[in-house]
Design a protein around this motif. Structure first.
Motif, mmCIF file in Angstrom:
data_model
loop_
_atom_site.group_PDB
_atom_site.id
_atom_site.type_symbol
_atom_site.label_atom_id
_atom_site.label_comp_id
_atom_site.label_asym_id
_atom_site.label_seq_id
_atom_site.Cartn_x
_atom_site.Cartn_y
_atom_site.Cartn_z
ATOM 1 N N ALA A 1 0.840 -1.194 0.000
ATOM 2 C CA ALA A 1 0.000 0.000 0.000
ATOM 3 C C ALA A 1 0.873 1.242 0.000
ATOM 4 O O ALA A 1 1.968 1.246 0.573
ATOM 5 C CB ALA A 1 -0.935 0.025 1.206
ATOM 6 N N GLU A 2 0.361 2.293 -0.648
ATOM 7 C CA GLU A 2 1.077 3.573 -0.671
ATOM 8 C C GLU A 2 0.153 4.688 -0.214
ATOM 9 O O GLU A 2 -1.003 4.780 -0.649
ATOM 10 C CB GLU A 2 1.609 3.887 -2.060
ATOM 11 N N VAL A 3 0.682 5.531 0.658
ATOM 12 C CA VAL A 3 -0.020 6.733 1.102
ATOM 13 C C VAL A 3 0.299 7.850 0.115
ATOM 14 O O VAL A 3 1.463 8.169 -0.118
ATOM 15 C CB VAL A 3 0.431 7.140 2.514
ATOM 16 N N GLY A 4 -0.732 8.456 -0.468
ATOM 17 C CA GLY A 4 -0.500 9.545 -1.412
ATOM 18 C C GLY A 4 0.245 9.071 -2.643
ATOM 19 O O GLY A 4 1.370 9.501 -2.897
ATOM 20 N N LEU B 1 -8.472 1.151 -3.807
ATOM 21 C CA LEU B 1 -8.453 2.471 -3.173
ATOM 22 C C LEU B 1 -8.736 2.347 -1.681
ATOM 23 O O LEU B 1 -9.642 1.623 -1.260
ATOM 24 C CB LEU B 1 -9.476 3.389 -3.832
ATOM 25 N N LEU B 2 -7.961 3.085 -0.901
ATOM 26 C CA LEU B 2 -8.095 3.102 0.555
ATOM 27 C C LEU B 2 -8.542 4.483 1.009
ATOM 28 O O LEU B 2 -8.220 5.494 0.371
ATOM 29 C CB LEU B 2 -6.758 2.751 1.216
ATOM 30 N N PRO B 3 -9.259 4.567 2.127
ATOM 31 C CA PRO B 3 -9.673 5.878 2.643
ATOM 32 C C PRO B 3 -8.481 6.681 3.148
ATOM 33 O O PRO B 3 -7.410 6.129 3.433
ATOM 34 C CB PRO B 3 -10.632 5.521 3.782
ATOM 35 N N LEU B 4 -8.675 7.997 3.261
ATOM 36 C CA LEU B 4 -7.604 8.860 3.754
ATOM 37 C C LEU B 4 -7.336 8.628 5.236
ATOM 38 O O LEU B 4 -6.218 8.878 5.707
ATOM 39 C CB LEU B 4 -7.958 10.334 3.517
ATOM 40 N N GLY C 1 4.326 -8.313 -9.391
ATOM 41 C CA GLY C 1 3.306 -9.270 -8.987
ATOM 42 C C GLY C 1 2.618 -8.964 -7.680
ATOM 43 O O GLY C 1 1.802 -9.770 -7.207
ATOM 44 N N ALA C 2 2.909 -7.803 -7.078
ATOM 45 C CA ALA C 2 2.273 -7.453 -5.813
ATOM 46 C C ALA C 2 0.829 -7.029 -6.039
ATOM 47 O O ALA C 2 0.457 -6.549 -7.112
ATOM 48 C CB ALA C 2 3.047 -6.333 -5.124
ATOM 49 N N ARG C 3 0.009 -7.197 -5.018
ATOM 50 C CA ARG C 3 -1.357 -6.667 -5.011
ATOM 51 C C ARG C 3 -1.296 -5.276 -4.387
ATOM 52 O O ARG C 3 -0.849 -5.119 -3.243
ATOM 53 C CB ARG C 3 -2.274 -7.579 -4.204
ATOM 54 N N VAL C 4 -1.715 -4.274 -5.138
ATOM 55 C CA VAL C 4 -1.432 -2.892 -4.731
ATOM 56 C C VAL C 4 -2.699 -2.161 -4.310
ATOM 57 O O VAL C 4 -3.781 -2.316 -4.891
ATOM 58 C CB VAL C 4 -0.715 -2.117 -5.858
ATOM 59 N N PHE C 5 -2.523 -1.333 -3.273
ATOM 60 C CA PHE C 5 -3.578 -0.520 -2.698
ATOM 61 C C PHE C 5 -2.995 0.871 -2.447
ATOM 62 O O PHE C 5 -1.780 1.038 -2.370
ATOM 63 C CB PHE C 5 -4.080 -1.121 -1.380
ATOM 64 N N GLY C 6 -3.871 1.864 -2.291
ATOM 65 C CA GLY C 6 -3.342 3.182 -2.009
ATOM 66 C C GLY C 6 -4.419 4.191 -1.681
ATOM 67 O O GLY C 6 -5.599 4.009 -1.996
ATOM 68 N N SER C 7 -3.984 5.268 -1.032
ATOM 69 C CA SER C 7 -4.860 6.400 -0.730
ATOM 70 C C SER C 7 -4.298 7.634 -1.412
ATOM 71 O O SER C 7 -3.081 7.757 -1.612
ATOM 72 C CB SER C 7 -4.960 6.625 0.780
ATOM 73 N N GLU C 8 -5.179 8.561 -1.752
ATOM 74 C CA GLU C 8 -4.744 9.772 -2.463
ATOM 75 C C GLU C 8 -5.827 10.834 -2.327
ATOM 76 O O GLU C 8 -7.018 10.544 -2.500
ATOM 77 C CB GLU C 8 -4.484 9.453 -3.942
ATOM 78 N N PHE D 1 -6.236 6.610 8.106
ATOM 79 C CA PHE D 1 -5.474 5.374 8.306
ATOM 80 C C PHE D 1 -6.181 4.420 9.275
ATOM 81 O O PHE D 1 -6.019 3.207 9.179
ATOM 82 C CB PHE D 1 -4.082 5.675 8.859
ATOM 83 N N GLY D 2 -6.948 4.971 10.196
ATOM 84 C CA GLY D 2 -7.601 4.137 11.190
ATOM 85 C C GLY D 2 -8.658 3.219 10.623
ATOM 86 O O GLY D 2 -9.083 2.273 11.298
ATOM 87 N N THR D 3 -9.099 3.473 9.387
ATOM 88 C CA THR D 3 -10.140 2.639 8.777
ATOM 89 C C THR D 3 -9.575 1.701 7.711
ATOM 90 O O THR D 3 -10.358 1.017 7.033
ATOM 91 C CB THR D 3 -11.227 3.528 8.151
ATOM 92 N N TRP D 4 -8.267 1.660 7.552
ATOM 93 C CA TRP D 4 -7.681 0.828 6.505
ATOM 94 C C TRP D 4 -7.926 -0.663 6.724
ATOM 95 O O TRP D 4 -8.100 -1.408 5.764
ATOM 96 C CB TRP D 4 -6.172 1.080 6.428
ATOM 97 N N GLN D 5 -7.903 -1.090 7.971
ATOM 98 C CA GLN D 5 -7.937 -2.530 8.238
ATOM 99 C C GLN D 5 -9.163 -3.191 7.622
ATOM 100 O O GLN D 5 -9.082 -4.282 7.058
ATOM 101 C CB GLN D 5 -7.895 -2.793 9.745
ATOM 102 N N GLY D 6 -10.297 -2.501 7.679
ATOM 103 C CA GLY D 6 -11.508 -3.070 7.129
ATOM 104 C C GLY D 6 -11.544 -3.083 5.615
ATOM 105 O O GLY D 6 -12.398 -3.753 5.021
ATOM 106 N N ALA D 7 -10.609 -2.363 4.977
ATOM 107 C CA ALA D 7 -10.588 -2.289 3.518
ATOM 108 C C ALA D 7 -9.517 -3.170 2.892
ATOM 109 O O ALA D 7 -9.384 -3.198 1.668
ATOM 110 C CB ALA D 7 -10.368 -0.835 3.080
#
Length: 231
Positions: free
Chosen positions: A45-48, A85-88, A62-69, A90-96
């Motif tokens: 995962a990448e922030v921004g 896509l992840l929410p901005l 081959g990685a599975r990629v996620f990120g917030s922006e 960070f505290g809610t990332w686990q559920g996504a």
């Protein structure tokens, strides 16, 4: 938050650049630090994520990629490219996320966040990384005058950081600092590029040693890279 990033795509030249297409020097840089851990099946995962250079490099391995922006235009590109896509917040990332992350990257991002947000990022990394997983950071070195053009050349920068500040923020978390210092400098242009970089490194090293001789152990590099490992 997004109001401050109006026209940011144009400012960075991302509006007409291919998305998730890292340059050769980008690939060298990411491989230097993360080539041994980003592999097929790893959750990254990448922030921004900006224009997606890091995510493109990770996905190609081959990685599975996620990120917030924060930028809507970048989120639209990522959604079309299959990025999770992840929410901005960070505290809610686990559920996504479908599992624990191998790598969380925040490249040229922490200076855009408040101190509380940066503390939240570190705390989230301690929760979300798999054991041995890595938090990869790059930010302007607030201890160096050479970082001033970077730090104060962007109205969206709100925090001044250094390796000691991040180490203080990570105290009490299950994160160990495994590297903090001058970024690896990739080269371009084949033999000529390698020769030019070697000459630059020699000159910079001599200047650093002279400054340290006169003023003491000042970390003069403009950017700092940090790698923290989840215990």
């Amino acid at each position: 938050m997004e109001d401050g990033y109006l026209h940011y795509q144009e400012l960075k030249g991302w509006h007409d650049a291919p998305f998730m297409q890292p340059s050769a020097t980008d690939a060298q840089f990411f491989t230097h630090y993360l080539g041994q851990v980003v592999e097929s099946g790893a959750l990254v995962a990448e922030v921004g994520f900006g224009n997606g250079n890091f995510l493109g490099w990770a996905a190609a391995r081959g990685a599975r990629v996620f990120g917030s922006e924060v930028q809507a235009a970048a989120r639209d590109k990522a959604l079309h490219a299959g990025v999770g896509l992840l929410p901005l917040d960070f505290g809610t990332w686990q559920g996504a996320l479908p599992g624990r992350l191998r790598v969380i990257a925040a490249i040229d991002v922490m200076e855009h966040l408040t101190r509380d947000q940066n503390a939240g990022l570190l705390a989230a990394a301690a929760r979300l990384l798999e054991p041995g997983g890595l938090l990869f950071l790059r930010f302007p070195n607030g201890q160096s005058p050479l970082s001033l053009p970077i730090q104060y050349g962007d109205q969206t920068h709100v925090s001044v950081l250094s390796a000691p500040i991040v180490e203080q923020m990570a105290r009490g978390l299950a994160l160990d600092v495994v590297f903090a210092g001058r970024p690896f400098r990739p080269f371009a242009g084949g033999a000529a590029g390698r020769a030019a970089r070697k000459i630059q490194d020699l000159v910079r090293g001599a200047c650093d040693r002279l400054i340290r001789l006169i003023y003491g152990p000042l970390p003069m590099h403009a950017n700092t890279v940090m790698v923290l490992r989840r215990r």
